[in-house]
Design a protein around this motif. Structure first.
Motif, PDB file in Angstrom:
ATOM      1  N   GLY A  95     -10.402  39.187   9.604  1.00  0.00           N
ATOM      2  CA  GLY A  95     -10.145  37.807   9.210  1.00  0.00           C
ATOM      3  C   GLY A  95     -11.381  36.999   8.886  1.00  0.00           C
ATOM      4  N   ARG A  96     -12.539  37.628   8.936  1.00  0.00           N
ATOM      5  CA  ARG A  96     -13.792  36.883   8.822  1.00  0.00           C
ATOM      6  C   ARG A  96     -13.913  36.095   7.501  1.00  0.00           C
ATOM      7  NH1 ARG A  96     -19.440  39.015   8.701  1.00  0.00           N
ATOM      8  NH2 ARG A  96     -20.646  37.333   9.590  1.00  0.00           N
ATOM      9  N   SER A  97     -13.573  36.742   6.415  1.00  0.00           N
ATOM     10  CA  SER A  97     -13.678  36.062   5.119  1.00  0.00           C
ATOM     11  C   SER A  97     -12.764  34.845   5.059  1.00  0.00           C
ATOM     12  CB  SER A  97     -13.295  37.006   3.980  1.00  0.00           C
ATOM     13  OG  SER A  97     -14.193  38.065   3.899  1.00  0.00           O
ATOM     14  N   LYS A  98     -11.576  34.995   5.629  1.00  0.00           N
ATOM     15  CA  LYS A  98     -10.618  33.885   5.615  1.00  0.00           C
ATOM     16  C   LYS A  98     -11.082  32.757   6.524  1.00  0.00           C
ATOM     17  CE  LYS A  98      -6.216  36.063   4.549  1.00  0.00           C
ATOM     18  NZ  LYS A  98      -4.788  36.048   4.836  1.00  0.00           N
ATOM     19  N   MET A 102     -14.827  32.418   2.581  1.00  0.00           N
ATOM     20  CA  MET A 102     -15.689  33.173   1.667  1.00  0.00           C
ATOM     21  C   MET A 102     -14.897  34.043   0.695  1.00  0.00           C
ATOM     22  SD  MET A 102     -19.035  32.948   1.838  1.00  0.00           S
ATOM     23  CE  MET A 102     -19.681  34.560   1.392  1.00  0.00           C
ATOM     24  N   GLU A 103     -13.562  34.040   0.865  1.00  0.00           N
ATOM     25  CA  GLU A 103     -12.738  34.968   0.078  1.00  0.00           C
ATOM     26  C   GLU A 103     -12.956  34.859  -1.413  1.00  0.00           C
ATOM     27  OE1 GLU A 103      -8.384  35.436   1.661  1.00  0.00           O
ATOM     28  OE2 GLU A 103      -9.084  33.371   1.776  1.00  0.00           O
ATOM     29  N   GLU A 104     -12.910  33.608  -1.895  1.00  0.00           N
ATOM     30  CA  GLU A 104     -12.932  33.431  -3.346  1.00  0.00           C
ATOM     31  C   GLU A 104     -14.233  33.966  -3.949  1.00  0.00           C
ATOM     32  OE1 GLU A 104     -11.603  29.540  -4.472  1.00  0.00           O
ATOM     33  OE2 GLU A 104     -11.549  30.090  -6.589  1.00  0.00           O
ATOM     34  N   LEU A 113     -13.579  42.090  -2.488  1.00  0.00           N
ATOM     35  CA  LEU A 113     -13.142  41.926  -1.104  1.00  0.00           C
ATOM     36  C   LEU A 113     -12.486  43.193  -0.562  1.00  0.00           C
ATOM     37  CD1 LEU A 113     -12.908  39.917   1.234  1.00  0.00           C
ATOM     38  CD2 LEU A 113     -10.741  39.183   0.273  1.00  0.00           C
ATOM     39  N   LYS A 114     -11.754  43.891  -1.420  1.00  0.00           N
ATOM     40  CA  LYS A 114     -11.054  45.104  -0.974  1.00  0.00           C
ATOM     41  C   LYS A 114     -12.069  46.174  -0.535  1.00  0.00           C
ATOM     42  CE  LYS A 114      -7.618  48.473  -2.386  1.00  0.00           C
ATOM     43  NZ  LYS A 114      -6.781  48.970  -3.492  1.00  0.00           N
TER      44      LYS A 114
ATOM     45  N   ASP B  80     -14.505  25.042  -4.313  1.00  0.00           N
ATOM     46  CA  ASP B  80     -14.833  24.946  -2.879  1.00  0.00           C
ATOM     47  C   ASP B  80     -15.188  26.341  -2.398  1.00  0.00           C
ATOM     48  OD1 ASP B  80     -12.090  22.813  -2.794  1.00  0.00           O
ATOM     49  OD2 ASP B  80     -14.144  22.192  -2.370  1.00  0.00           O
ATOM     50  N   PHE B  81     -16.237  26.463  -1.683  1.00  0.00           N
ATOM     51  CA  PHE B  81     -16.554  27.772  -1.118  1.00  0.00           C
ATOM     52  C   PHE B  81     -17.160  27.597   0.261  1.00  0.00           C
ATOM     53  CE2 PHE B  81     -21.174  27.795  -1.577  1.00  0.00           C
ATOM     54  CZ  PHE B  81     -21.369  26.832  -2.546  1.00  0.00           C
ATOM     55  N   GLY B  82     -16.959  28.608   1.071  1.00  0.00           N
ATOM     56  CA  GLY B  82     -17.469  28.551   2.439  1.00  0.00           C
ATOM     57  C   GLY B  82     -18.736  29.369   2.566  1.00  0.00           C
ATOM     58  N   TYR B  83     -19.128  29.580   3.803  1.00  0.00           N
ATOM     59  CA  TYR B  83     -20.333  30.364   4.080  1.00  0.00           C
ATOM     60  C   TYR B  83     -20.227  30.857   5.514  1.00  0.00           C
ATOM     61  CZ  TYR B  83     -21.461  25.859   6.156  1.00  0.00           C
ATOM     62  OH  TYR B  83     -21.385  24.702   6.880  1.00  0.00           O
ATOM     63  N   TYR B  84     -20.882  31.958   5.801  1.00  0.00           N
ATOM     64  CA  TYR B  84     -20.923  32.438   7.175  1.00  0.00           C
ATOM     65  C   TYR B  84     -21.958  31.607   7.920  1.00  0.00           C
ATOM     66  CZ  TYR B  84     -18.145  36.288   5.409  1.00  0.00           C
ATOM     67  OH  TYR B  84     -17.153  37.032   4.825  1.00  0.00           O
TER      68      TYR B  84
END
Lengths: 237, 233
Positions: A95-98, A102-104, A113-114, B80-84
């Motif tokens: 679930g880390r990307s979600k 960061m998924e997109e 991603l796969k 929109d984008f996230g980051y670790y």
């Protein structure tokens, strides 16, 4: 003589400065087909798996073997109740990307991603497989005398994974983190409570464990396929 | 170098988010204008191969969208984008470079170059969670350029940038567009009119205008606002 040649060369370099290269990057780019191979990519992704996941998994293993040496037949359920927490690291990584949005970005890259999920979860899954097998082998005979008793470790693990993946497909953001933590706790509690109500670890429950094993395996395969199918395409909200 | 978009449609139940759009994009900067909900982001996601069209096809020089080869030549900055959270700016670029398939040495060189280009040199070693909105946006632009993409797709790239950064961004994009395909979406007209040689205007999933915009056509912003007078039905 050689020293003289070298000196002459140095003097020439000082006298005649080489011109700046023009279009160097464009020229080099024509030949630049050097990309990471899948093997190199998988190795790199291994390094991105958080250290605490390896340590936590190893910690579960050591705790399991220590418990196994001190438990009797009536309390072997404690090991079964511990196993879901091994799957916690698997779910967290899934679930880390979600969790972090960061998924997109990860969908639109060459190793999408796969591939990323396959690499990381494949490695973690293998590591967990080794831990489960070692746990089964290290626990003294008398508790797990035969392969059918391997179900005591496999069923809780795969129940946690399949339930977790099923829920992870449906949520995004912070909820994913809560699911990754909550599902192992739920399955662990389920094992503990079920054992109080029924003699789950007696020899008369062999058929139950066989059916449970079959059910969770099918459920896990189904949820894994659906989970990876979702990594092929961004799911509209 | 051509990006072919052929009758691309995206439908969700009875709602048509993108309605049979066909166009061919060559080298240059293409500005995609439209109000919120026009379908710009859906359209861009299909071009990036992360959303499958309900109908139609997208290809670049014979490569279908969503294939590995296509994604290799793509750079994308989402809205929109996230980051670790434990990543520094440099870590983030190296991580994205690995996903784009860049070997380690080249990834390091490219990350360094882009960190300087986006004026993030002093912050590169700091965790991204300490970055301002503008710094994160610049980092996002940097990651989109890591693999020198032939197709650069930027969704609202100037959000959070101050005026000076906006001007700098326009210069970078204009220069990049000379040899690559750049598709830039925004609802800020001034971002596009200075930069884009080709204007695409979307309304309710359809393209209502395409082509260059010259002074003889009047004010682009006035034309744009007139298209959306009265709001969505």
């Amino acid at each position: 003589m050689r020293w003289k040649k070298k000196q002459i060369k140095q003097e020439f370099i000082k006298l005649y400065e080489a011109p700046e290269p023009l279009g160097k990057q464009e020229f080099l780019k024509q030949f630049d087909t050097c990309y990471l191979s899948m093997g190199q990519f998988m190795w790199q992704q291994l390094l991105y798996i958080k250290k605490w996941m390896w340590l936590f998994s190893a910690g579960i293993f050591f705790l399991g073997t220590m418990l196994g040496r001190n438990l009797d037949r009536e309390t072997v359920w404690v090991i079964s109740a511990l196993i879901p927490f091994l799957a916690l690291t698997f779910l967290t990584e899934s679930g880390r990307s979600k969790i972090y949005g960061m998924e997109e970005l990860e969908y639109a890259t060459r190793f999408s991603l796969k591939s990323l999920m396959l690499a990381r979860l494949g490695v973690l899954g293998l590591f967990h497989g080794v831990i489960l097998l070692l746990l089964f082998l290290c626990i003294p005979q008398g508790f797990f005398p035969g392969p059918k008793d391997l179900m005591y470790v496999l069923v809780p693990y795969f129940l946690t994974v399949s339930l977790g993946l099923s829920l992870l497909r449906r949520f995004r953001g912070r909820e994913v983190l809560y699911i990754s933590l909550g599902v192992p706790a739920f399955v662990s509690l389920l094992v503990a409570v079920a054992n109080q109500m029924y003699p789950l670890y007696s020899r008369s429950m062999v058929k139950f464990w066989g059916l449970a094993g079959l059910f969770v395996m099918i459920f896990t395969v189904k949820e894994t396929i659906l989970f990876f199918r979702q990594t092929e395409e961004f799911v509209w909200n | 170098m051509e990006l072919k978009i052929d009758r691309v449609t995206k439908q969700y139940g009875s709602k048509i988010a993108v309605d049979r759009i066909s166009l061919t994009l060559g080298r240059g900067v293409h500005g995609l204008l439209g109000e919120n909900g026009a379908g710009k982001t859906t359209f861009m996601r299909m071009i990036c191969g992360i959303l499958a069209p309900t109908g139609g096809s997208i290809s670049f020089d014979g490569m279908e969208a969503a294939t590995e080869g296509y994604r290799s030549v793509l750079g994308y900055l989402p809205q929109d984008f996230g980051y670790y959270p434990d990543f520094t700016g440099k870590d983030f670029l190296l991580y994205m470079a690995a996903l784009k398939g860049l070997p380690k040495r080249r990834a390091g060189e490219k990350a360094k170059e882009l960190i300087e280009m986006t004026a993030l040199k002093e912050a590169a070693g700091n965790k991204i969670k300490t970055y301002s909105g503008g710094m994160r946006q610049r980092l996002g632009i940097a990651q989109a350029l890591l693999n020198d993409p032939d197709i650069l797709v930027l969704d609202e790239p100037t959000a959070g940038l101050d005026p000076k950064e906006r001007v700098r961004f326009r210069e970078v994009i204009q220069e990049y567009g000379k040899k690559h395909i750049v598709l830039l979406s925004t609802h800020i007209v001034s971002d596009i009119e200075h930069v884009a040689g080709n204007i695409l205007m979307m309304k309710r999933g359809q393209l209502i205008y395409r082509g260059p915009w010259g002074e003889e056509k009047g004010d682009l912003e006035q034309f744009y606002l007139k298209q959306f007078e009265g709001g969505e039905e």
